[in-house]
Design an enzyme around this catalytic site. Structure first.
Site, PDB file in Angstrom:
ATOM      1  N   HIS A  42       0.848  -1.184   0.000  1.00 25.26           N
ATOM      2  CA  HIS A  42       0.000   0.000   0.000  1.00 25.26           C
ATOM      3  C   HIS A  42       0.884   1.234   0.000  1.00 25.26           C
ATOM      4  O   HIS A  42       1.994   1.212   0.541  1.00 25.26           O
ATOM      5  CB  HIS A  42      -0.913   0.002   1.233  1.00 25.26           C
ATOM      6  CG  HIS A  42      -2.052   0.974   1.149  1.00 25.26           C
ATOM      7  ND1 HIS A  42      -1.908   2.303   1.467  1.00 25.26           N
ATOM      8  CD2 HIS A  42      -3.350   0.805   0.769  1.00 25.26           C
ATOM      9  CE1 HIS A  42      -3.080   2.906   1.297  1.00 25.26           C
ATOM     10  NE2 HIS A  42      -3.965   2.030   0.874  1.00 25.26           N
ATOM     11  N   ASP A  44      -8.051  -4.596  -0.500  1.00 23.79           N
ATOM     12  CA  ASP A  44      -8.577  -5.064  -1.784  1.00 23.79           C
ATOM     13  C   ASP A  44      -8.382  -6.562  -2.007  1.00 23.79           C
ATOM     14  O   ASP A  44      -8.990  -7.137  -2.920  1.00 23.79           O
ATOM     15  CB  ASP A  44      -7.900  -4.316  -2.937  1.00 23.79           C
ATOM     16  CG  ASP A  44      -8.139  -2.824  -2.861  1.00 23.79           C
ATOM     17  OD1 ASP A  44      -9.311  -2.426  -2.806  1.00 23.79           O
ATOM     18  OD2 ASP A  44      -7.157  -2.057  -2.838  1.00 23.79           O
TER      19      ASP A  44
END
Length: 429
Positions: free
Chosen positions: A307, A363
């Site tokens: 991320h 996700d």
């Protein structure tokens, strides 16, 4: 006040600049007078080291893997609150008591329909239009239908009515986008269903056939929406703030955020995870896929890991993983879950990924949940937009009510041609 000293070695000029203290996180140097005092701008592509605003809404610590909405840990909110309570929290700064919760949820129900002429707007889209294209256009058009309550720069009640109206209509618009994409007539919401229950009902019910909302699906979407409701100054939220800083109406600002979210580097990541799992196809191919990921010349990426901000485990990923198991227990096993768990097992034990701090993000498992609920991949980012609208409108309200709010105007480092003279036509080569 703490200050930091800036010295221009060329001129010898020395200037003190204030250091702003946060509740949590890094201190911020106020360099607002840098250009005036030294004649320099700063250069920071992607705003990696730049605070674009002050905000009291959301805080995340990427090193610790911590996410707070208005000071409340995301783990507690996902466990103890529903999505509309979280919306109230983001908008008003505090969780509602029982009376305020009922009033707020009633208001959302009252605003959840879209007008018939707006419903007819969908007929203008081609049958294969992407749902995100439709959502961007329809949300922007809301200002043409509700311009009577857009005195938002001066009237606090107009701001809050607009916020509630937007949050209420997002599921209805999303469901209408889906129905149009499959050639079915749109469905009206029901007053007796929850926020996420209504979304499922409007997406999957058929005329003449009663649709029963599955409580596991209803709860799974509610938690997913809570986890996606806000995430500090990400690309789409920053877009909403920048667009809103011009004084444009909030629907246009949020539509700009939706358009930004559509980018595959932002809201399309869970779709990319599903496509990756489908490409792998079988557990026997996981190791060879990982080998390609580790080969820098292969161009293969491990989607759903790592991320921009988190350098530790994304706290939302742990919650989603548990929800994923609950959903598949109810809706049937998906072989992609086996692939996902094997990928996670390897990545969390392999020095290559550990050294690079590549942990599962929000996700990684959300796409599997959406697939289990029969939500097509083209709708994944639309689901994201429904949830994030609460954060977008909260940041927009915060931004326009700041006493020192100014229109956004980033600077640049110009690297084009130096001044030139235009030759007459006959001399141009």
């Amino acid at each position: 006040m703490t200050t930091i000293t800036f010295k221009d070695e060329t001129s010898g000029k020395v200037v003190q600049m204030p250091v702003l203290e946060p509740t949590y996180g890094h201190r911020v140097v106020d360099i607002g007078k840098l250009a005036k005092e030294f004649g320099y701008f700063t250069y920071d592509p992607g705003f990696m080291s730049t605070a674009s605003c002050q905000s009291a809404i959301t805080y995340l610590d990427g090193d610790k893997g911590e996410l707070l909405y208005r000071g409340y840990p995301i783990e507690q909110l996902a466990e103890k609150c529903n999505f509309l309570e979280v919306c109230y929290l983001l908008l008003y700064g505090e969780l509602p008591d029982a009376e305020k919760k009922q009033v707020f949820e009633t208001s959302i129900t009252r605003h959840n329909r879209i007008r018939e002429n707006l419903r007819r707007f969908f007929h203008g889209f081609n049958y294969d239009a992407h749902p995100m294209a439709m959502m961007t256009a329809v949300v922007s058009s809301l200002s043409a239908f509700f311009h009577d309550r857009l005195n938002v720069l001066k009237d606090d009640e107009d701001r809050m009515v607009t916020a509630r109206r937007l949050i209420a209509k997002m599921p209805t618009i999303a469901a209408a986008c889906y129905k149009h994409s499959i050639g079915d007539p749109s469905i009206y919401p029901r007053d007796d269903l929850s926020y996420t229950g209504n979304l499922l009902y409007m997406m999957f019910s058929l005329p003449g056939k009663r649709y029963e909302v599955n409580p596991v699906a209803e709860r799974a979407l509610d938690v997913l929406f809570t986890l996606h409701a806000d995430h500090e100054q990400n690309a789409s939220t920053s877009t909403v703030r920048l667009a809103g800083s011009s004084g444009t109406n909030p629907y246009a600002a949020v539509a700009a955020g939706i358009a930004c979210l559509w980018g595959p580097a932002h809201g399309g990541a869970n779709e990319a995870v599903i496509r990756m799992l489908d490409e792998i196809g079988d557990l026997s191919k996981v190791e060879s896929f990982i080998a390609k990921v580790k080969d820098k010349n292969s161009g293969v990426r491990l989607m759903g890991f790592g991320h921009r901000v988190y350098k530790n485990f994304d706290p939302r990923a742990r919650i989603i993983k548990d929800i994923c198991h609950q959903v598949l227990e109810s809706f049937g096993h998906d072989p992609r879950l086996d692939l996902a768990m094997r990928l996670e097992e390897i990545a969390l034990s392999d020095p290559y990924f550990i050294e690079r701090k590549l942990y599962p993000n929000v996700d990684f498992y959300s796409g599997i949940i959406y697939s289990a609920l029969k939500i097509p991949v083209e709708m994944f980012t639309v689901m994201f937009a429904i949830a994030r609208a609460a954060g977008w409108i909260s940041h927009w309200i915060e931004m326009i009510t700041e006493k020192d709010q100014k229109i956004g105007r980033p600077r640049q480092l110009y690297i084009g041609n130096s001044r030139r003279t235009v030759p007459v036509l006959s001399e141009r080569q």
